[in-house]
Design an enzyme around this catalytic site. Sequence first.
Site, PDB file in Angstrom:
ATOM      1  N   LYS A  54       5.752   9.363   9.992  1.00 47.29           N
ATOM      2  CA  LYS A  54       5.130   9.234  11.320  1.00 47.29           C
ATOM      3  C   LYS A  54       6.184   8.926  12.373  1.00 47.29           C
ATOM      4  O   LYS A  54       6.183   9.487  13.467  1.00 47.29           O
ATOM      5  CB  LYS A  54       4.090   8.100  11.305  1.00 47.29           C
ATOM      6  CG  LYS A  54       2.794   8.473  10.597  1.00 47.29           C
ATOM      7  CD  LYS A  54       1.927   7.254  10.343  1.00 47.29           C
ATOM      8  CE  LYS A  54       0.734   7.619   9.489  1.00 47.29           C
ATOM      9  NZ  LYS A  54       0.007   6.471   8.947  1.00 47.29           N
ATOM     10  N   GLN A  98      -1.369   0.286   9.203  1.00 48.56           N
ATOM     11  CA  GLN A  98      -1.314   1.107   7.994  1.00 48.56           C
ATOM     12  C   GLN A  98      -2.170   0.498   6.880  1.00 48.56           C
ATOM     13  O   GLN A  98      -2.033  -0.683   6.557  1.00 48.56           O
ATOM     14  CB  GLN A  98       0.151   1.240   7.539  1.00 48.56           C
ATOM     15  CG  GLN A  98       0.367   2.114   6.340  1.00 48.56           C
ATOM     16  CD  GLN A  98       0.062   3.594   6.616  1.00 48.56           C
ATOM     17  OE1 GLN A  98       0.360   4.117   7.688  1.00 48.56           O
ATOM     18  NE2 GLN A  98      -0.544   4.258   5.646  1.00 48.56           N
ATOM     19  N   ASP A 121      -6.273   5.949  15.244  1.00 48.87           N
ATOM     20  CA  ASP A 121      -6.713   6.311  13.890  1.00 48.87           C
ATOM     21  C   ASP A 121      -8.205   6.660  13.877  1.00 48.87           C
ATOM     22  O   ASP A 121      -8.698   7.230  12.900  1.00 48.87           O
ATOM     23  CB  ASP A 121      -6.479   5.123  12.940  1.00 48.87           C
ATOM     24  CG  ASP A 121      -5.488   5.447  11.844  1.00 48.87           C
ATOM     25  OD1 ASP A 121      -5.140   6.639  11.698  1.00 48.87           O
ATOM     26  OD2 ASP A 121      -5.069   4.514  11.142  1.00 48.87           O
TER      27      ASP A 121
END
Length: 305
Positions: A54, A98, A121
């Site tokens: 990422k 995460q 997200d």
Amino acid sequence: MTATLIDGAAVASSLVRRIAALTSDFTATTGRKPGLSVCIVGDDAASGVYVRAKEKRAGEAGFDSRVIRKDAALSQAELLQSVEALNADESVDGILVQLPLPKGLQERAVIEAIDPHKDVDGFHTENSGKLLCGIADGFVPCTPFGCLHLLRHHFARQGESLAGKRALVLGRSNIVGKPMALLLLAEHATLSIAHSRTRDLPALCREAEVLVAAVGRANFVQGDWIREGAVVIDVGINRDQNQNQGRLVGDVDFPEAKKKAAAITPVPGGVGPMTIAMLLWNTLVSAHRRSGLPPPCLEAEEEKN
Ligand code: NDP
């Protein structure tokens, strides 16, 4: 029949190039870069690989990309404080914590603590609710969003669309299966969802013109479950314990499925790169909204591909 490969890596690279161009315009207009902050807690090896990927892509797109690394012994209160600090930071447009978090930390509480306007997200209930209701100003979870982009890309090349197609989503998790199903429904597909309690799964799979597999089991979907001419999106990322020293494989038995399908995504190089591209897209959209600029339009960018 031998399936066409749906090359997620190539589609993702092309989209990231478009994102980089749009980022350059955004930065010229506002004098700042889109800001993406990724918080990683503990030292889960797979999470470490994702976060590095990422970071690399965000750098290529011209973002202000930051990774905040926290020790696994971090308390829930300390993690919530970090999220609050990112919520308050004006230079941050997108926040990603995460997952999975180490044992003892409550994922749902952490997700709900993220400002929904920075929840790139798309896991916050406010954004899930917007997806359910078809309200366009939320954020769509990146993996199903990437699958949708690949499907639209594929069908556009055939001069077709998803409308009316029989689609099956295999899996009903909050991060992949359920949002994927909602996205397909919004594209007017005729939808089925399967899970661990589904009876006669092979028969259900054989009806599917579009099959999205998100089960988390190596080579689970057999070749003879695939309908002749189906389009198959394989979300799974699994280590094949039986052969080749645990190489990465999907949820679909790729060598057998490609004999039946019209088109199929490989693993790796299919859905994985698209997930990261959609994270950057969501962050770019957030940066525009937070700067009072009209966000870019994905459909318009898709037509340029
Ligand atoms: P989850 O484990 O959360 O969900 C798996 C789903 O599969 C559940 O709904 C479960 O059903 C269903 N399932 C499990 N076993 C069976 C079975 N025998 N028959 C039918 N259905 C079954 O996984 P995720 O959704 O988080 O992830 C799925 C896969 O996608 C994983 O391999 C993961 O690594 C991968 N992934 C890939 C990403 C990418 O970027 N490419 C991103 C995210 C995930 P039930 O609900 O009944 O338990």
